[in-house]
Structures are given as C-alpha cells and as structure tokens.
Design an enzyme around this catalytic site. Structure first.
Site, PDB file in Angstrom:
ATOM      1  N   SER A 239      29.879   5.948  -9.536  1.00  0.00           N
ATOM      2  CA  SER A 239      28.726   5.823 -10.443  1.00  0.00           C
ATOM      3  C   SER A 239      27.756   4.779  -9.917  1.00  0.00           C
ATOM      4  O   SER A 239      26.831   4.387 -10.612  1.00  0.00           O
ATOM      5  CB  SER A 239      29.206   5.429 -11.844  1.00  0.00           C
TER       6      SER A 239
ATOM      7  N   ASN B 230      37.433  -1.866 -18.273  1.00  0.00           N
ATOM      8  CA  ASN B 230      37.090  -1.237 -19.555  1.00  0.00           C
ATOM      9  C   ASN B 230      36.337  -2.191 -20.483  1.00  0.00           C
ATOM     10  O   ASN B 230      35.336  -1.814 -21.089  1.00  0.00           O
ATOM     11  CB  ASN B 230      38.359  -0.714 -20.245  1.00  0.00           C
TER      12      ASN B 230
ATOM     13  N   HIS C 179      -0.428  22.006 -43.127  1.00  0.00           N
ATOM     14  CA  HIS C 179      -0.296  23.313 -42.446  1.00  0.00           C
ATOM     15  C   HIS C 179      -1.325  23.467 -41.322  1.00  0.00           C
ATOM     16  O   HIS C 179      -1.727  24.595 -41.004  1.00  0.00           O
ATOM     17  CB  HIS C 179      -0.458  24.484 -43.429  1.00  0.00           C
TER      18      HIS C 179
ATOM     19  N   SER D 193      -7.501  19.203 -12.682  1.00  0.00           N
ATOM     20  CA  SER D 193      -6.821  20.430 -12.287  1.00  0.00           C
ATOM     21  C   SER D 193      -7.037  20.643 -10.791  1.00  0.00           C
ATOM     22  O   SER D 193      -8.077  20.281 -10.245  1.00  0.00           O
ATOM     23  CB  SER D 193      -7.396  21.600 -13.077  1.00  0.00           C
TER      24      SER D 193
ATOM     25  N   LYS E 168     -11.906  20.579 -15.426  1.00  0.00           N
ATOM     26  CA  LYS E 168     -10.841  20.199 -16.345  1.00  0.00           C
ATOM     27  C   LYS E 168     -10.567  18.701 -16.399  1.00  0.00           C
ATOM     28  O   LYS E 168     -10.616  18.006 -15.404  1.00  0.00           O
ATOM     29  CB  LYS E 168      -9.525  20.906 -15.947  1.00  0.00           C
TER      30      LYS E 168
ATOM     31  N   GLU F 168       0.847  14.984 -22.989  1.00  0.00           N
ATOM     32  CA  GLU F 168       1.750  16.134 -22.850  1.00  0.00           C
ATOM     33  C   GLU F 168       3.130  15.687 -22.357  1.00  0.00           C
ATOM     34  O   GLU F 168       4.160  16.187 -22.813  1.00  0.00           O
ATOM     35  CB  GLU F 168       1.158  17.155 -21.878  1.00  0.00           C
TER      36      GLU F 168
ATOM     37  N   LYS G  60      25.818   6.019 -18.982  1.00  0.00           N
ATOM     38  CA  LYS G  60      24.764   5.143 -18.442  1.00  0.00           C
ATOM     39  C   LYS G  60      23.456   5.851 -18.158  1.00  0.00           C
ATOM     40  O   LYS G  60      22.390   5.332 -18.467  1.00  0.00           O
ATOM     41  CB  LYS G  60      25.256   4.434 -17.195  1.00  0.00           C
TER      42      LYS G  60
END
Ligand code: ARG
Length: 467
Positions: A24, A111, A157, A278, A284, A291, A326
């Site tokens: 790991s 542990n 709505h 774009s 654009k 996003e 992790k």
C-alpha cells in the site's frame, strides 16, 4: 528486494505478484509525518514505562527526526517489498541507527499504529476543512450582502414560483455550509480518540501509560476497548459521509451556476479564469469547474459506499481489507478541500446580471400567490381566491399579458372587490417586503440573517475555529 521484518517463520520468499498486490506504499506514504509523530510519542511512552532507556529513546527519536527530514526532502526510496509506510520507516531506522531500532515496535502492532496514523491525518484534514468552510461561509455572506436589492425568481420544480432576493437564495447555502461545518466538528470528536497501546487487538503486557501517549499527541480521550480501537473505522466513514453531504451542497450550487450562466438564463457570468474553452467551437466558454464539482460529488459518494461495503460483515478485530480505507479517505479529503477553496475564490468574481434576474422575476405570474393573498385580505377564503386567480392567469395567458398588465376592469371580472391598489400590491419590491415571516425573503429578515451570520463567524474566529 528488502528483507522483511516479519519473515522469521517463512521459508519461501513472497511472490512478486503478492508483493505488488498487498503493498500500500504508493498510497499510504502520505501518512509519514503522522507515523513519525506517533512513533516518537510511542518511544517516550516506552521510556516512561522503563521498557527502554532514556538513551535508547533519544537515539530512536533523533533517528526518526532525521528520517522525517529525508522524507520531507524526497530523499527516501520506496519499495513494494516493504509493504507500507510503517515498515519503510522502521526498516530505514534499523539501517540508520542499528539494533536499537528493533525495540521501537515493542508493545505496538501495525494495527494500532495505522489506526493512530489515520486519526492524526484526519484530525489535521478536518481542521483544514473547518477553516476552509469558515472562509467560504464568509465569502457567501459577503456575496449576499452585495445583493440585498437583487430580485430574482425563486423556483420550485425548476419553474418560476415567487420572487426572492438573490441574497436570500445565497444565504440558503450559508445555512447548508454551516450545517456541514457542525457535522465535521462533531465527527472530529470521534476522530480525536487515541488508539495506540492496544497493540494487535488484546492490549499489551508492558506497563505503558496510554494516557501519557494521549497527552503527548494532544488527544483528549483514549480508546476504551482494544479490539474496537484496532477495528474501528467509523470515524473515517463519518467524515466521508459528512463530506458526501457537503459535496451534495456544492453540486447543487454548481448546478445552479451552470444553469444561470447559460444563454437561456443569462443570470450570471463566470470569471474567465474559472471557465475553459472548446477545442473545436471558438465561441464556447464552458463552466468546467462547476461541472467537475458536480462530477466529483459522484466520486465521493462512491468512496462512502466503498468504505461502508468494505467494513460490512468484517469479523473483529483488524482485517487486511481495512487497508483499502486510505484511498477513499485521501481522495475525499483532496476533492473536498479543492471544492471549498475553488468556490471561495470563484464566488466573489462572478458577475451578476441584475436586469436579467429582475426581468425573469417579472414574467410568468410570480405574483399570482400575492394576488390571492390580496383577495384574502378582502375577506375571500384562500381556496376561493386561489381558484379566482387561476382563472385570471388563464385569461391573462390568452391575452399574452401578465396579471399586473390587465386593466382594473379586466381584473374585476374575476372579483368585484379588486381595487386600484392591487397594482402597487403586486410590485416585486412589495411582494418581497411582505414576506416577513421568520426566515422569509423580506429585506429586513435577510439583513438580520446576514448580521447574525457575520457575528457567528466572528465568534468562531475568536474561538480559533475560523479561517
Ligand atoms: N498497511 C496496513 C493497513 O493499512 C497496516 C496494518 C497491517 N497489519 C497487519 N496485520 N498486516 O491496514
């Protein structure tokens, strides 16, 4: 390949594929400052218990300090055969200071060590999240203060419903981020519990003082049950769950900004530095940051599900499955902090098109409820007023007009009690001013909410929790 620290009972070398699979280190190397901090406290605990001498403790602590500096400077070699960050540091200590290093792991297991490291890491990260959220809440309040006279449509709505102040809309997010802060602060109490000294699972035979370790590491509490201490990952799940809720809030705000910045809405313009172009369409300007915030929310939810599923049905106590905690934890912290900081920097730079918002609030019968309220004021029962205004809306639609654009004569067809004062009653400002019920959008209410928020943020800063 390095010799393993646990290979006494093994007669075969570990398979290469197994080494890669079980290692790991690529992920948990990030825990190194916490691992070293924990090991130093452990040395002092062993010293206090008389398990190692003061000279030995000093030698170990100095050696660990040197390793920390090397790691800080990127002068450290990682190798899958040494599995994880705990083994790497211990092996390096052995190389550097010789056999005294072999005493470091007395009364300790990986542990309880990894449980401690994760708690130290998350305690730090939660502190950063709380600071960041405090700063963001300040920015939201400042933004709201600048828009106490900006009227916009409130939606249900995704349909225009009633006019509200933009300040009121933004203060809704202040409430969400405040709840988020409280959730993180609350989960921090469960993170801030010291597991070290429970060893593998059953406790240790050495006369160590766990409360002393806790004091050294600034933990207010010691884990009460050794088996729980090594197998508890609730604190991580709680954090990621609070993060999921917080990301949900970010994604709602991101979604609103995406909609509002479309040509169709035209309510806001995002700063150029927070948008992208774009590769094919030269015109654009895309809201990619918003996003991606929306998209990364899904990643965080996925991590929450992964953690819950990983822990489900695990018998006590430690199981290697838990090593998989992790990546979700680190990635959640990174995404969350990025979103908090990006939003706090983007928000003050958003351009608001007040005219477009006002125009949208003036069209589409957002005053229909108020017209019904007007009739109620003249003694008409609300249901009846509702039906009457419904008919008036239908009539106005057929004439391609708003309710306030109908003549008094036209309005009186629906209810003879309507007088000239209805036109003043139905202005945007009056509609907003009348929403005086506690928590409503009247400017007085919103101003008060902003003042209270400012006060709360000041107090948080004084208490040292703020940005
Ligand atoms: N790398 C392990 C983890 O992250 C550390 C604990 C390993 N314990 C063990 N018994 N193999 O969970």
């Amino acid at each position: 390949m390095k010799d393993k620290l646990w290979n006494g009972r093994f007669s075969e070398r570990t398979d290469h594929g197994v080494e890669r699979f079980t290692s790991s280190i690529r992920i948990d190397r990030r825990l190194y400052p916490y691992d070293i901090q924990g090991s130093i406290a452990h040395c002092r605990t062993l010293e206090k218990a008389g398990v190692i001498s003061s000279q030995e403790a000093d030698l170990l602590v100095e050696g660990l300090g040197r390793i920390k500096r090397d790691l800080d400077h990127g002068e450290f070699e990682f190798d899958d055969s040494l599995e994880d960050i705990h083994m790497h540091i211990e092996a390096r200590l052995l190389q550097d200071i010789g056999k005294t290093a072999q005493k470091l792991h007395t009364a300790r297991s990986r542990n309880d060590q990894v449980a401690l490291d994760a708690r130290l890491f998350l305690r730090d990260a939660t502190g950063q999240v709380l600071k960041g959220l405090c700063r963001l809440r300040q920015v939201v309040v400042e933004f709201a203060s600048n828009h106490l006279d900006t009227v916009m449509p409130g939606y249900t709505h995704t349909q225009r419903a009633q006019p509200v102040l933009l300040a009121h809309h933004m203060m809704a997010y202040y409430e969400m981020f405040t709840r988020d802060s409280r959730r993180f602060a609350d989960s921090l109490k469960r993170t801030n519990v010291m597991p070290l000294g429970t060893a593998a699972l059953a406790g240790t035979t050495y006369p160590i003082d766990r409360r002393y370790t806790a004091r050294l590491l600034d933990f207010p509490e010691v884990a009460a049950n050794s088996m729980d201490a090594v197998s508890d990952r609730d604190f991580i799940i709680e954090f990621v769950s609070a993060a999921s809720i917080c990301m949900m809030h970010f994604s709602r705000l991101a979604e609103e900004f995406i909609l509002w910045s479309t040509a169709e809405f035209g309510f806001i313009e995002l700063p150029d530095s927070f948008a992208t172009g774009s590769s094919i369409m030269p015109q654009k300007k895309n809201p990619d940051v918003c996003e991606l915030i929306r998209g990364k929310t899904g990643v965080v939810y996925g991590h929450l599900m992964a953690l819950l599923t990983m822990m489900k049905s695990l018998p006590l106590s430690y199981n290697r499955d838990m090593q998989e905690d992790k990546k979700p934890l680190f990635e959640t912290v990174d995404i969350l902090l990025d979103c908090i900081h990006l939003f706090a920097r983007m928000l003050p730079r958003i351009t608001v098109n007040k005219q477009a918002m006002r125009k949208a609030a003036s069209e589409g019968f957002l005053n229909a409820t108020d017209m019904a309220d007007y009739l109620v004021g003249r003694g008409v029962p609300f249901r009846q007023a509702h039906a009457c205004v419904g008919k008036a809306v239908s009539y106005a639609l057929s004439k391609n007009k708003e309710l306030n654009q109908l003549t008094l004569d036209e309005l009186q067809q629906f209810e003879s009690d309507i007088c000239e004062d209805i036109f003043d009653y139905l202005t945007l400002e009056k509609m907003i001013q009348r929403r005086l019920s506690e928590g409503g959008t009247s400017p007085d209410n919103v101003k008060r909410a902003i003042d209270e928020a400012k006060k709360a943020l000041e107090q948080e800063k004084e208490r040292g929790q703020g940005a």
